[in-house]
Design a protein around this motif. Structure first.
Motif, PDB file in Angstrom:
ATOM      1  N   ILE A  61       0.855  -1.189   0.000  1.00 53.31           N
ATOM      2  CA  ILE A  61       0.000   0.000   0.000  1.00 53.31           C
ATOM      3  C   ILE A  61       0.886   1.232   0.000  1.00 53.31           C
ATOM      4  O   ILE A  61       1.773   1.363   0.855  1.00 53.31           O
ATOM      5  N   GLU A  62       0.654   2.129  -0.950  1.00 54.39           N
ATOM      6  CA  GLU A  62       1.342   3.424  -0.967  1.00 54.39           C
ATOM      7  C   GLU A  62       0.402   4.439  -0.338  1.00 54.39           C
ATOM      8  O   GLU A  62      -0.772   4.535  -0.721  1.00 54.39           O
ATOM      9  N   ARG A  63       0.923   5.182   0.635  1.00 56.80           N
ATOM     10  CA  ARG A  63       0.129   6.199   1.325  1.00 56.80           C
ATOM     11  C   ARG A  63       0.855   7.535   1.233  1.00 56.80           C
ATOM     12  O   ARG A  63       2.037   7.621   1.549  1.00 56.80           O
ATOM     13  N   SER A  64       0.144   8.575   0.817  1.00 59.38           N
ATOM     14  CA  SER A  64       0.696   9.931   0.742  1.00 59.38           C
ATOM     15  C   SER A  64       0.026  10.798   1.800  1.00 59.38           C
ATOM     16  O   SER A  64      -1.201  10.783   1.934  1.00 59.38           O
ATOM     17  N   TYR A  65       0.842  11.557   2.510  1.00 61.26           N
ATOM     18  CA  TYR A  65       0.347  12.407   3.595  1.00 61.26           C
ATOM     19  C   TYR A  65       0.646  13.869   3.297  1.00 61.26           C
ATOM     20  O   TYR A  65       1.689  14.195   2.731  1.00 61.26           O
ATOM     21  N   ALA A  66      -0.252  14.761   3.722  1.00 63.85           N
ATOM     22  CA  ALA A  66      -0.052  16.206   3.535  1.00 63.85           C
ATOM     23  C   ALA A  66       1.045  16.721   4.459  1.00 63.85           C
ATOM     24  O   ALA A  66       1.798  17.628   4.110  1.00 63.85           O
ATOM     25  N   GLU A  67       1.142  16.143   5.638  1.00 65.17           N
ATOM     26  CA  GLU A  67       2.139  16.546   6.636  1.00 65.17           C
ATOM     27  C   GLU A  67       3.151  15.431   6.834  1.00 65.17           C
ATOM     28  O   GLU A  67       2.887  14.276   6.495  1.00 65.17           O
TER      29      GLU A  67
ATOM     30  N   GLU B 217      -7.450  -5.713  12.832  1.00 61.06           N
ATOM     31  CA  GLU B 217      -7.868  -7.014  13.368  1.00 61.06           C
ATOM     32  C   GLU B 217      -9.336  -7.280  13.075  1.00 61.06           C
ATOM     33  O   GLU B 217      -9.715  -8.386  12.700  1.00 61.06           O
ATOM     34  N   ASN B 218     -10.166  -6.244  13.222  1.00 64.93           N
ATOM     35  CA  ASN B 218     -11.602  -6.391  12.946  1.00 64.93           C
ATOM     36  C   ASN B 218     -11.865  -6.713  11.472  1.00 64.93           C
ATOM     37  O   ASN B 218     -12.871  -7.339  11.152  1.00 64.93           O
ATOM     38  N   GLU B 219     -10.974  -6.278  10.581  1.00 65.17           N
ATOM     39  CA  GLU B 219     -11.113  -6.536   9.141  1.00 65.17           C
ATOM     40  C   GLU B 219     -10.407  -7.830   8.715  1.00 65.17           C
ATOM     41  O   GLU B 219     -10.465  -8.210   7.556  1.00 65.17           O
ATOM     42  N   GLY B 220      -9.704  -8.490   9.646  1.00 65.48           N
ATOM     43  CA  GLY B 220      -8.960  -9.694   9.295  1.00 65.48           C
ATOM     44  C   GLY B 220      -7.671  -9.401   8.561  1.00 65.48           C
ATOM     45  O   GLY B 220      -7.207 -10.196   7.743  1.00 65.48           O
ATOM     46  N   ILE B 221      -7.064  -8.253   8.876  1.00 63.52           N
ATOM     47  CA  ILE B 221      -5.854  -7.769   8.210  1.00 63.52           C
ATOM     48  C   ILE B 221      -4.685  -7.826   9.178  1.00 63.52           C
ATOM     49  O   ILE B 221      -4.854  -7.579  10.373  1.00 63.52           O
ATOM     50  N   ARG B 222      -3.476  -8.098   8.636  1.00 68.08           N
ATOM     51  CA  ARG B 222      -2.264  -8.033   9.466  1.00 68.08           C
ATOM     52  C   ARG B 222      -1.264  -7.108   8.797  1.00 68.08           C
ATOM     53  O   ARG B 222      -0.870  -7.309   7.657  1.00 68.08           O
ATOM     54  N   TRP B 223      -0.869  -6.072   9.519  1.00 66.89           N
ATOM     55  CA  TRP B 223       0.160  -5.131   9.064  1.00 66.89           C
ATOM     56  C   TRP B 223       1.502  -5.798   9.327  1.00 66.89           C
ATOM     57  O   TRP B 223       1.840  -6.106  10.462  1.00 66.89           O
ATOM     58  N   VAL B 224       2.299  -6.028   8.267  1.00 67.28           N
ATOM     59  CA  VAL B 224       3.582  -6.705   8.419  1.00 67.28           C
ATOM     60  C   VAL B 224       4.661  -5.693   8.764  1.00 67.28           C
ATOM     61  O   VAL B 224       5.353  -5.828   9.769  1.00 67.28           O
ATOM     62  N   TYR B 225       4.836  -4.670   7.945  1.00 69.02           N
ATOM     63  CA  TYR B 225       5.767  -3.570   8.217  1.00 69.02           C
ATOM     64  C   TYR B 225       5.573  -2.477   7.192  1.00 69.02           C
ATOM     65  O   TYR B 225       4.868  -2.661   6.201  1.00 69.02           O
ATOM     66  N   SER B 226       6.225  -1.339   7.439  1.00 68.84           N
ATOM     67  CA  SER B 226       6.145  -0.195   6.520  1.00 68.84           C
ATOM     68  C   SER B 226       7.515   0.426   6.333  1.00 68.84           C
ATOM     69  O   SER B 226       8.373   0.342   7.222  1.00 68.84           O
TER      70      SER B 226
ATOM     71  N   ARG C  57       9.351  11.899   4.790  1.00 67.39           N
ATOM     72  CA  ARG C  57       8.343  11.513   5.782  1.00 67.39           C
ATOM     73  C   ARG C  57       6.920  11.870   5.368  1.00 67.39           C
ATOM     74  O   ARG C  57       6.049  12.081   6.206  1.00 67.39           O
ATOM     75  N   ARG C  58       6.669  11.901   4.055  1.00 67.01           N
ATOM     76  CA  ARG C  58       5.320  12.218   3.583  1.00 67.01           C
ATOM     77  C   ARG C  58       4.695  11.064   2.815  1.00 67.01           C
ATOM     78  O   ARG C  58       3.590  11.194   2.304  1.00 67.01           O
ATOM     79  N   LYS C  59       5.410   9.937   2.724  1.00 67.87           N
ATOM     80  CA  LYS C  59       4.873   8.734   2.090  1.00 67.87           C
ATOM     81  C   LYS C  59       5.286   7.522   2.900  1.00 67.87           C
ATOM     82  O   LYS C  59       6.371   7.489   3.480  1.00 67.87           O
ATOM     83  N   THR C  60       4.398   6.537   2.919  1.00 65.32           N
ATOM     84  CA  THR C  60       4.761   5.237   3.464  1.00 65.32           C
ATOM     85  C   THR C  60       4.427   4.177   2.426  1.00 65.32           C
ATOM     86  O   THR C  60       3.531   4.359   1.593  1.00 65.32           O
ATOM     87  N   TYR C  61       5.176   3.090   2.494  1.00 66.20           N
ATOM     88  CA  TYR C  61       4.959   1.917   1.648  1.00 66.20           C
ATOM     89  C   TYR C  61       4.825   0.750   2.623  1.00 66.20           C
ATOM     90  O   TYR C  61       5.782   0.414   3.318  1.00 66.20           O
ATOM     91  N   CYS C  62       3.638   0.182   2.687  1.00 66.51           N
ATOM     92  CA  CYS C  62       3.309  -0.778   3.730  1.00 66.51           C
ATOM     93  C   CYS C  62       3.033  -2.154   3.134  1.00 66.51           C
ATOM     94  O   CYS C  62       2.407  -2.263   2.079  1.00 66.51           O
TER      95      CYS C  62
ATOM     96  N   PRO D  76      -4.750   7.532   4.405  1.00 66.58           N
ATOM     97  CA  PRO D  76      -4.822   7.317   2.958  1.00 66.58           C
ATOM     98  C   PRO D  76      -4.407   5.905   2.559  1.00 66.58           C
ATOM     99  O   PRO D  76      -3.670   5.230   3.290  1.00 66.58           O
ATOM    100  N   ALA D  77      -4.896   5.474   1.433  1.00 66.69           N
ATOM    101  CA  ALA D  77      -4.454   4.242   0.776  1.00 66.69           C
ATOM    102  C   ALA D  77      -4.518   4.543  -0.715  1.00 66.69           C
ATOM    103  O   ALA D  77      -5.485   4.200  -1.383  1.00 66.69           O
ATOM    104  N   ASP D  78      -3.499   5.254  -1.207  1.00 66.44           N
ATOM    105  CA  ASP D  78      -3.514   5.750  -2.579  1.00 66.44           C
ATOM    106  C   ASP D  78      -3.456   4.638  -3.610  1.00 66.44           C
ATOM    107  O   ASP D  78      -4.166   4.670  -4.609  1.00 66.44           O
ATOM    108  N   THR D  79      -2.585   3.670  -3.369  1.00 67.33           N
ATOM    109  CA  THR D  79      -2.415   2.557  -4.296  1.00 67.33           C
ATOM    110  C   THR D  79      -2.328   1.278  -3.481  1.00 67.33           C
ATOM    111  O   THR D  79      -1.583   1.210  -2.507  1.00 67.33           O
ATOM    112  N   VAL D  80      -3.092   0.274  -3.886  1.00 70.15           N
ATOM    113  CA  VAL D  80      -3.067  -1.032  -3.230  1.00 70.15           C
ATOM    114  C   VAL D  80      -2.777  -2.062  -4.313  1.00 70.15           C
ATOM    115  O   VAL D  80      -3.543  -2.190  -5.265  1.00 70.15           O
ATOM    116  N   VAL D  81      -1.650  -2.775  -4.169  1.00 67.48           N
ATOM    117  CA  VAL D  81      -1.212  -3.725  -5.189  1.00 67.48           C
ATOM    118  C   VAL D  81      -0.969  -5.081  -4.543  1.00 67.48           C
ATOM    119  O   VAL D  81      -0.209  -5.181  -3.568  1.00 67.48           O
ATOM    120  N   GLU D  82      -1.602  -6.121  -5.077  1.00 64.36           N
ATOM    121  CA  GLU D  82      -1.327  -7.469  -4.585  1.00 64.36           C
ATOM    122  C   GLU D  82       0.028  -7.926  -5.126  1.00 64.36           C
ATOM    123  O   GLU D  82       0.348  -7.705  -6.298  1.00 64.36           O
TER     124      GLU D  82
END
Length: 90
Positions: A6-12, A29-38, A44-49, A69-75
């Motif tokens: 997931i690519e996330r862009s932040y204003a700050e 957890e409620n969605e059945g998702i596990r965040w592995v790392y980012s 410091r205005r983008k994350t790749y998770c 944000p979740a700008d781009t989600v790629v399997e």
């Protein structure tokens, strides 16, 4: 379970701190998702998770619930190593 980048862009600038992610982890957890790392970009205005999730839609739903944000989600299916070999992500 499928893996997604997931690519996330932040204003700050993102300033992560301990304890900031309890709500996000609960939503995931409620969605059945596990965040592995980012990865955090130099400015410091983008994350790749990397996430494990049932679908891209569950990632988008969790992001909306967490107001992030979740700008781009790629399997993704694996890593390509410098040797050219395909390896698992985890």
């Amino acid at each position: 379970m499928p893996l997604f980048v997931i690519e996330r862009s932040y204003a700050e600038r993102v300033e992560p701190y301990l304890g900031a992610f309890e709500e996000l982890n609960e939503i995931n957890e409620n969605e059945g998702i596990r965040w592995v790392y980012s990865f955090l970009s130099l400015d410091r205005r983008k994350t790749y998770c990397l996430y494990e999730a049932p679908s891209a839609e569950t990632i988008l739903s969790a992001a909306a619930a967490a107001s992030i944000p979740a700008d781009t989600v790629v399997e993704v299916v694996g890593r390509v190593l410098p040797s050219g070999a395909l390896a698992p992500v985890v």
